[in-house]
Every structure is written in structure tokens, then in C-alpha cells.
Design a protein around this motif. Structure first.
Motif, PDB file in Angstrom:
ATOM      1  N   ASP A  14       0.828  -1.202   0.000  1.00 43.01           N
ATOM      2  CA  ASP A  14       0.000   0.000   0.000  1.00 43.01           C
ATOM      3  C   ASP A  14       0.869   1.261   0.000  1.00 43.01           C
ATOM      4  O   ASP A  14       0.576   2.211  -0.725  1.00 43.01           O
ATOM      5  N   VAL A  15       1.909   1.268   0.816  1.00 34.62           N
ATOM      6  CA  VAL A  15       2.810   2.421   0.861  1.00 34.62           C
ATOM      7  C   VAL A  15       3.508   2.605  -0.481  1.00 34.62           C
ATOM      8  O   VAL A  15       3.622   3.725  -0.989  1.00 34.62           O
ATOM      9  N   GLU A  16       3.956   1.518  -1.068  1.00 32.29           N
ATOM     10  CA  GLU A  16       4.615   1.595  -2.376  1.00 32.29           C
ATOM     11  C   GLU A  16       3.656   2.126  -3.433  1.00 32.29           C
ATOM     12  O   GLU A  16       4.038   2.956  -4.267  1.00 32.29           O
ATOM     13  N   THR A  17       2.415   1.686  -3.388  1.00 35.44           N
ATOM     14  CA  THR A  17       1.411   2.170  -4.337  1.00 35.44           C
ATOM     15  C   THR A  17       1.176   3.665  -4.158  1.00 35.44           C
ATOM     16  O   THR A  17       1.113   4.415  -5.134  1.00 35.44           O
ATOM     17  N   ILE A  18       1.074   4.108  -2.913  1.00 32.36           N
ATOM     18  CA  ILE A  18       0.874   5.528  -2.634  1.00 32.36           C
ATOM     19  C   ILE A  18       2.065   6.346  -3.135  1.00 32.36           C
ATOM     20  O   ILE A  18       1.897   7.407  -3.756  1.00 32.36           O
ATOM     21  N   VAL A  19       3.274   5.855  -2.884  1.00 32.93           N
ATOM     22  CA  VAL A  19       4.479   6.569  -3.336  1.00 32.93           C
ATOM     23  C   VAL A  19       4.512   6.649  -4.861  1.00 32.93           C
ATOM     24  O   VAL A  19       4.837   7.703  -5.429  1.00 32.93           O
ATOM     25  N   ARG A  20       4.169   5.573  -5.538  1.00 40.41           N
ATOM     26  CA  ARG A  20       4.154   5.580  -7.010  1.00 40.41           C
ATOM     27  C   ARG A  20       3.137   6.590  -7.546  1.00 40.41           C
ATOM     28  O   ARG A  20       3.423   7.326  -8.492  1.00 40.41           O
ATOM     29  N   ILE A  21       1.951   6.614  -6.937  1.00 39.57           N
ATOM     30  CA  ILE A  21       0.912   7.555  -7.382  1.00 39.57           C
ATOM     31  C   ILE A  21       1.359   8.992  -7.139  1.00 39.57           C
ATOM     32  O   ILE A  21       1.225   9.854  -8.018  1.00 39.57           O
ATOM     33  N   LEU A  22       1.908   9.261  -5.944  1.00 42.26           N
ATOM     34  CA  LEU A  22       2.389  10.613  -5.639  1.00 42.26           C
ATOM     35  C   LEU A  22       3.513  11.031  -6.573  1.00 42.26           C
ATOM     36  O   LEU A  22       3.567  12.187  -7.014  1.00 42.26           O
ATOM     37  N   ASP A  23       4.410  10.097  -6.871  1.00 42.99           N
ATOM     38  CA  ASP A  23       5.524  10.399  -7.766  1.00 42.99           C
ATOM     39  C   ASP A  23       4.995  10.809  -9.145  1.00 42.99           C
ATOM     40  O   ASP A  23       5.444  11.808  -9.714  1.00 42.99           O
ATOM     41  N   LYS A  24       4.041  10.044  -9.668  1.00 45.55           N
ATOM     42  CA  LYS A  24       3.475  10.381 -10.978  1.00 45.55           C
ATOM     43  C   LYS A  24       2.783  11.730 -10.946  1.00 45.55           C
ATOM     44  O   LYS A  24       2.900  12.521 -11.885  1.00 45.55           O
ATOM     45  N   GLN A  25       2.074  12.009  -9.860  1.00 45.34           N
ATOM     46  CA  GLN A  25       1.369  13.298  -9.745  1.00 45.34           C
ATOM     47  C   GLN A  25       2.359  14.458  -9.659  1.00 45.34           C
ATOM     48  O   GLN A  25       2.173  15.480 -10.314  1.00 45.34           O
ATOM     49  N   VAL A  26       3.385  14.300  -8.851  1.00 45.48           N
ATOM     50  CA  VAL A  26       4.383  15.362  -8.699  1.00 45.48           C
ATOM     51  C   VAL A  26       5.115  15.596 -10.016  1.00 45.48           C
ATOM     52  O   VAL A  26       5.342  16.748 -10.413  1.00 45.48           O
ATOM     53  N   VAL A  27       5.475  14.525 -10.716  1.00 42.54           N
ATOM     54  CA  VAL A  27       6.144  14.665 -12.018  1.00 42.54           C
ATOM     55  C   VAL A  27       5.237  15.402 -12.993  1.00 42.54           C
ATOM     56  O   VAL A  27       5.680  16.312 -13.708  1.00 42.54           O
ATOM     57  N   SER A  28       3.960  15.072 -13.003  1.00 36.90           N
ATOM     58  CA  SER A  28       3.025  15.749 -13.899  1.00 36.90           C
ATOM     59  C   SER A  28       2.900  17.228 -13.551  1.00 36.90           C
ATOM     60  O   SER A  28       2.846  18.080 -14.445  1.00 36.90           O
ATOM     61  N   ILE A  29       2.861  17.548 -12.262  1.00 34.29           N
ATOM     62  CA  ILE A  29       2.769  18.947 -11.842  1.00 34.29           C
ATOM     63  C   ILE A  29       4.021  19.714 -12.259  1.00 34.29           C
ATOM     64  O   ILE A  29       3.936  20.845 -12.759  1.00 34.29           O
ATOM     65  N   ILE A  30       5.193  19.110 -12.086  1.00 36.14           N
ATOM     66  CA  ILE A  30       6.441  19.781 -12.470  1.00 36.14           C
ATOM     67  C   ILE A  30       6.497  19.989 -13.980  1.00 36.14           C
ATOM     68  O   ILE A  30       6.925  21.049 -14.455  1.00 36.14           O
ATOM     69  N   GLN A  31       6.064  19.005 -14.750  1.00 35.94           N
ATOM     70  CA  GLN A  31       6.036  19.166 -16.200  1.00 35.94           C
ATOM     71  C   GLN A  31       5.056  20.258 -16.613  1.00 35.94           C
ATOM     72  O   GLN A  31       5.314  21.034 -17.530  1.00 35.94           O
ATOM     73  N   LEU A  32       3.942  20.344 -15.903  1.00 35.34           N
ATOM     74  CA  LEU A  32       2.970  21.403 -16.156  1.00 35.34           C
ATOM     75  C   LEU A  32       3.574  22.772 -15.829  1.00 35.34           C
ATOM     76  O   LEU A  32       3.379  23.745 -16.572  1.00 35.34           O
TER      77      LEU A  32
END
Length: 144
Positions: free
Chosen positions: A16-34
């Protein structure tokens, strides 16, 4: 001794923690690219406004070109920095050697582009006081 149930529960929590970290990582990367897209877009718009304003209302179109180019260069440099950060974050979680190689190539290309861009900005933004006129011969006078 740990029971089989506690081992399974610990495993589920870790997943569950790994899944949360993966989701947050994708979201943060998308925000930075934006953010990079936003910074570059605003820089292009500002550069265009500077160019149009100075080219239409002043007679120095060369100056307008240089000022707008500097403005765009600054935004490109900042945008590239955001994109490098996003690329690093993209490969944080369980990178393969292929991912690391791609990251290295991306960072190298973007860093070289950023360096060349900053060199061009530095040339344009410094006054041209260091150029000497060598068209006339100079006399050297010595006092004896």
C-alpha cells in the motif's frame, strides 16, 4: 515468532505504501512538467509582447529582437531546469539500467542546452565594453 497473518499484513502495508508513493511520484512529475510548460509559455508570450511593443512603437527593431530573445531564453532555461527535475523524479522508484541510461541521456542533453542557452544570455546581457578597436595602429611612447 511471527505468525503468518502478521507477515501477510506487513506485506500488504508495504504494498500500500509503495502504491501511494508511485501515485504521488506520478502526480508530482506531472505537476512539475505542467510548471515547465507554464513557465515556457509565459516566457514566449512575454517575449512576443516585448518584441511587438518595441518594434511597433520604437524604431529599434534590433533592440526589440535582442530583448525578446533574452526574455525567452530565461524562461527556456527555467523550464529546462524543471524538466530535468521531473526526469529525475520519474526514475526514483525502482529504476532499471535502461531507465538510468535514458535519464542520463536526457539530463545530458537538457544540461548542454541549458548551458548553451545561458552562455548566449550572458553574451547578450553584458555590455560590449571589452571590444577594442584594432583598426588604427597604436604608438607606444616610452619615457627615457
Amino acid at each position: 515468532m511471527m505468525s503468518a497473518i502478521s507477515i501477510v499484513e506487513n506485506f500488504n502495508v508495504a504494498q500500500d505504501v509503495e502504491t501511494i508513493v508511485r501515485i504521488l511520484d506520478k502526480q508530482v512529475v506531472s505537476i512539475i512538467q505542467l510548471l515547465a510548460l507554464f513557465v515556457i509559455s509565459i516566457g514566449i508570450i512575454k517575449a512576443l509582447l516585448i518584441f511587438v511593443q518595441q518594434a511597433l512603437f520604437q524604431s529599434h527593431s534590433n533592440t526589440a529582437f535582442q530583448k525578446s530573445r533574452l526574455e525567452m531564453g530565461y524562461s527556456f532555461s527555467l523550464g529546462l531546469s524543471f524538466l530535468v527535475g521531473a526526469s529525475i523524479l520519474k526514475t526514483i522508484i525502482a529504476p532499471t539500467w535502461d531507465d538510468i541510461g535514458k535519464l542520463g541521456a536526457i539530463i545530458l542533453i537538457r544540461t548542454v542546452l541549458n548551458y548553451l542557452l545561458l552562455q548566449a544570455i550572458a553574451k547578450q546581457s553584458t555590455p560590449n565594453n571589452t571590444v577594442t578597436d584594432t583598426s588604427q595602429p597604436r604608438m607606444i611612447v616610452s619615457a627615457k
